[in-house]
Scaffold this motif. Sequence first.
Motif, short mmCIF file in Angstrom:
data_model
loop_
_atom_site.label_atom_id
_atom_site.label_comp_id
_atom_site.label_asym_id
_atom_site.label_seq_id
_atom_site.Cartn_x
_atom_site.Cartn_y
_atom_site.Cartn_z
N LEU A 147 0.86 -1.30 -0.04
CA LEU A 147 -0.04 0.19 0.02
C LEU A 147 0.77 1.34 0.04
O LEU A 147 0.51 2.33 -0.69
N ARG A 148 2.00 1.32 0.84
CA ARG A 148 2.69 2.60 0.97
C ARG A 148 3.27 2.83 -0.73
O ARG A 148 4.19 1.87 -1.03
N GLY A 149 3.28 3.82 -0.78
CA GLY A 149 3.76 4.32 -2.37
C GLY A 149 3.14 4.13 -3.40
O GLY A 149 3.12 4.55 -4.40
N ASP A 150 1.82 3.29 -3.23
CA ASP A 150 0.93 2.84 -4.20
C ASP A 150 -0.57 3.73 -3.81
O ASP A 150 -0.79 4.73 -4.20
N LEU A 195 3.41 10.83 -6.45
CA LEU A 195 2.15 10.64 -7.29
C LEU A 195 2.13 9.81 -8.24
O LEU A 195 0.97 9.56 -9.05
N LEU A 196 3.37 9.15 -8.60
CA LEU A 196 3.57 8.18 -9.57
C LEU A 196 2.29 7.10 -9.84
O LEU A 196 1.77 6.89 -10.91
N CYS A 197 1.89 6.72 -8.80
CA CYS A 197 0.89 5.41 -8.78
C CYS A 197 -0.54 5.96 -8.55
O CYS A 197 -1.41 5.18 -8.10
N ARG A 198 -0.70 7.39 -8.48
CA ARG A 198 -2.05 8.03 -8.19
C ARG A 198 -2.67 7.66 -7.04
O ARG A 198 -3.46 6.77 -6.83
N PRO A 199 -2.04 7.87 -5.86
CA PRO A 199 -2.71 7.50 -4.80
C PRO A 199 -4.02 7.99 -4.25
O PRO A 199 -4.60 9.02 -4.57
N GLU A 200 -4.64 7.25 -3.25
CA GLU A 200 -5.84 7.61 -2.79
C GLU A 200 -5.58 8.59 -1.75
O GLU A 200 -6.45 9.47 -1.44
N VAL A 201 -4.71 8.63 -0.98
CA VAL A 201 -4.23 9.33 0.40
C VAL A 201 -2.87 9.89 0.03
O VAL A 201 -1.99 9.08 -0.17
#
Length: 330
Positions: free
Chosen positions: A93-96, A175-181
């Motif tokens: 989850l972290r970074g994603d 922002l590379l992975c378009r995070p939710e938070v």
Amino acid sequence: MTRPATDTVLAVRDLRTFFHGEGHVVKAVDGVSFDVRRGETLAIVGESGSGKSVACLSALRLVPSPPAFHPSGEVLHGGRDLLVMPEREIERLRGDRLAMIFQDPLSALNPYLTVARQLTEVLEVHRSASPAAARREAISMLERVGIADAAHRIDHHPHQFSGGMRQRVMIAMALLCRPEVLFADEPTTALDVTIQAQILALVAELRRELGMAVVLVTHDLGVVAGAADRVAVMYAGRIVEEGTVEEIFARPLHPYTRGLLASTPQIDMPDRGLLAAIPGLPPDPAHLPVGCPFQPRCDRAVDRCRQASPQMAVFTTSHRVACLEAGEAP
């Protein structure tokens, strides 16, 4: 406008992060609760040492344990508690889905690796992208964040970038992975006002485009006024007031919040006017005072403030405060 509960992408409940010291326990975060909703910016403000950064790092399980431990708390994302999730799953989850812009990009970036390697690794790990595809996406994101000649600069090392450019690299990585938070910990500290405005505008643009939620940690109330939807004011490891930007700035209820606002320079201030100052110093988190932690510095403290620790009270559906004297605030 009150948003439905289904809009909540991260819910922090009664989070406590304590550290073992020599013969004592340091209560860095002491019962923090807040929601982060899709597409909004929640600003967390307070003096240095109030627990802002530790609360965010704790939510992402980035505080080493030991020496840290969590006597209580939940950090809910997608219906699951991040605090008890297996390490391998939280790493996915972290970074994603969950990302963070760290306070100091020079120390957060690896000085031995090129920017290209540090950016492409994110996509290769979380999106299984090929090296060529990851490089193209990384260059595109660097261009989005305003890095000129990104195709060439991507192969440079962090020390070859200015402070503002390193901050942009950190934003690109987050922002590379378009995070939710997105947790943004003092993302504009030590930057000049022009770069600061550009970075905040970029985060706001991507927030609208991606529908992501932003947790903005800052001590700059001017940034809060222009960038946030809601504000949580922290003191001594606790949230002492929470509300919309309009509520916090127009009708602050907690004496600490009013002190922070009064100490902010105003453009119409008399030439020789002195800034207001909150007397005293923040308390030692290893030896918090009895009762309200702010009472030794508060000019409105009464006997009951020195005896009982105030609990959060609801004033409106969006405005809460932990102060025994809040009802008498001007």
